[in-house]
Design an enzyme around this catalytic site. Structure first.
Site, PDB file in Angstrom:
ATOM      1  N   HIS A  49       0.844  -1.192   0.000  1.00 55.25           N
ATOM      2  CA  HIS A  49       0.000   0.000   0.000  1.00 55.25           C
ATOM      3  C   HIS A  49       0.883   1.248   0.000  1.00 55.25           C
ATOM      4  CE1 HIS A  49      -3.129  -2.799   0.940  1.00 55.25           C
ATOM      5  NE2 HIS A  49      -2.640  -3.060   2.145  1.00 55.25           N
ATOM      6  N   GLU A  60      -1.834  -0.344   8.195  1.00 55.46           N
ATOM      7  CA  GLU A  60      -2.807  -1.226   8.816  1.00 55.46           C
ATOM      8  C   GLU A  60      -2.173  -2.041   9.935  1.00 55.46           C
ATOM      9  OE1 GLU A  60      -4.087  -3.319   5.366  1.00 55.46           O
ATOM     10  OE2 GLU A  60      -2.379  -4.675   5.338  1.00 55.46           O
ATOM     11  N   HIS A  68       3.536  -7.433   1.756  1.00 53.21           N
ATOM     12  CA  HIS A  68       2.889  -8.322   2.710  1.00 53.21           C
ATOM     13  C   HIS A  68       1.848  -9.200   2.028  1.00 53.21           C
ATOM     14  CE1 HIS A  68       0.294  -4.713   2.571  1.00 53.21           C
ATOM     15  NE2 HIS A  68      -0.719  -5.559   2.770  1.00 53.21           N
ATOM     16  N   ARG A  89      -0.959  -4.952  -6.261  1.00 49.39           N
ATOM     17  CA  ARG A  89      -0.563  -6.361  -6.227  1.00 49.39           C
ATOM     18  C   ARG A  89       0.720  -6.574  -7.017  1.00 49.39           C
ATOM     19  NH1 ARG A  89      -5.905  -7.117  -8.237  1.00 49.39           N
ATOM     20  NH2 ARG A  89      -7.429  -7.319  -6.549  1.00 49.39           N
TER      21      ARG A  89
END
Length: 301
Positions: free
Chosen positions: A95, A112, A170, A190
Site C-alpha cells: 500500500h 494497517e 505483505h 498487487r
C-alpha cells in the site's frame, strides 16, 4: 446518537472462506472473505443494528459531533475495521503512503494492523523482506515467479499482532482469520497473485510498476507496542482488553470509540454482545460492559 451495535458490509472474494459465520456473520454470499465492521467507506457502509436508527447506514447518521473533534484534521472518516477470513492466501501486495497516493491517485494511502484470531497449523503471514534488496532484484524475482523467496514468512497463532506500515510488502497466508484496523482506504497494489483467478475466472490485475515505486526495500524490522496497546498511528489507536479489567468506557476525550468483541458474551449498555460483534460509542458517550470475554478497542489519539 447513542451507542449502537453495527452490522457489517460483507465482501465475497476469491480467497475467502466461511469461518466468519462462526462469528455471527450471516450472508447468502458463497464465501465471506471480509466483514467491514466499522466502515464509512464509499464502497460499503456499516449498518446500525440497534436503537432508534436500526437499519440505517452508519454513514447517513453520524455527525461530526459523534465522531469527535480529533477527527477534524481528516477530510474523511479516518478508520476502517475488518474481520478477514483467508481460506486461501491473499495476493502479495503493498500500500502506498499518503504522500504518494495523494499525488498520484487522488486518495489517501494505507497503514494497517493485524490481530490474529485463528490460525490453522502451519499458517503464517508474509511480511517485509528478509534482507535489504533492490528494485532491480525484486523486479527480476517477479519475472521469475520467485518473489516469495525474498519475503519473511512468519508462523502465527491467536493473539499475535503485526503493524504493517505503508510501503511494506505483505500477504496474509491461507488458514488465517484476523481482525484488521486500517486507514479508511482501499488502495492496494498487487505484485504477485499465486496464479489465482478472480471471481470472474480471469487473472486479477497486477500493479508491478506502481509497486516498485513505493516499496520499502530494506530488511523488515517488526514494530512492537507495549500491551494493551496493539498499534497506533494518526489514523487509529488500538488496544486489547478483558471485560473484567475494563468494564466502563468513556468516549469523552475528543474521539469516537469502537469495540469489537473477540471472545465471550454479555451486554453493553443493555445491548447484547457475542463474539464477532462491533459497537460504535460516539464521542461524549459512556458505556458499561457486563459479562465476560475480550474486546479490541479502537479510537483516535
Amino acid at each position: 446518537m447513542e451507542i449502537v451495535k453495527l452490522k457489517p458490509y460483507m465482501k465475497e472474494i476469491v480467497w475467502g472462506g466461511n469461518t466468519l459465520r462462526k462469528y455471527g456473520k450471516q450472508s447468502n454470499l458463497s464465501n465471506i472473505a471480509e466483514c467491514w465492521e466499522l466502515s464509512l467507506h464509499k464502497e460499503g457502509s456499516s449498518i446500525i443494528a440497534s436503537g432508534k436508527d436500526e437499519g440505517k447506514s452508519l454513514s447517513d447518521v453520524l455527525t461530526k459531533e459523534d465522531i469527535g473533534p480529533k477527527c477534524n484534521k481528516f477530510p474523511f472518516f479516518p478508520t476502517l475495521i475488518k474481520l478477514i477470513d483467508a481460506d486461501r492466501e491473499l495476493s502479495v501486495q503493498v500500500h502506498p503512503s499518503d504522500e504518494y497516493a495523494l499525488k498520484n491517485e487522488g486518495q489517501f494511502g494505507k497503514t494497517e494492523m493485524w490481530y490474529i484470531l485463528e490460525a490453522k497449523e502451519g499458517a503464517g503471514i508474509y511480511l517485509g523482506f528478509k534482507r535489504d534488496t533492490s528494485k532491480e532484484e525484486v523486479e527480476e524475482k517477479i519475472k521469475n515467479n520467485t518473489l516469495v523467496d525474498l519475503l519473511n514468512f512468519i508462523p502465527v497463532k491467536p493473539g499475535d499482532c503485526y503493524f504493517v506500515k505503508s510501503g511494506t510488502v505483505h500477504a496474509i497466508g491461507a488458514g488465517i482469520t484476523l481482525f484488521e484496523v486500517q486507514q479508511n482506504s482501499s488502495l492496494t497494489y498487487r505484485l504477485y497473485d499465486w496464479g489465482k483467478l478472480g471471481m470472474d475466472g480471469k487473472p486479477r490485475e497486477l500493479h508491478i510498476d506502481k509497486s516498485l515505486k513505493i516499496l520499502n526495500f530494506k530488511k523488515f524490522e517488526k514494530e512492537n507496542f507495549e500491551r494493551p496497546l496493539l498499534g497506533e498511528c494518526d489514523y487509529f489507536s488500538t488496544s486489547e482488553h478483558l471485560v473484567k479489567d475494563l468494564n466502563e468506557i468513556s468516549a469523552d476525550k475528543g474521539s469516537f470509540i469502537s469495540l469489537t468483541f473477540i471472545e465471550g458474551n454479555g451486554k453493553i449498555n443493555n445491548i447484547s454482545y457475542a463474539k464477532g460483534d462491533t459497537f460504535f460509542v460516539p464521542n461524549g458517550k459512556k458505556a458499561t460492559i457486563e459479562g465476560n470475554g475480550k474486546f479490541i478497542l479502537t479510537t483516535i489519539k
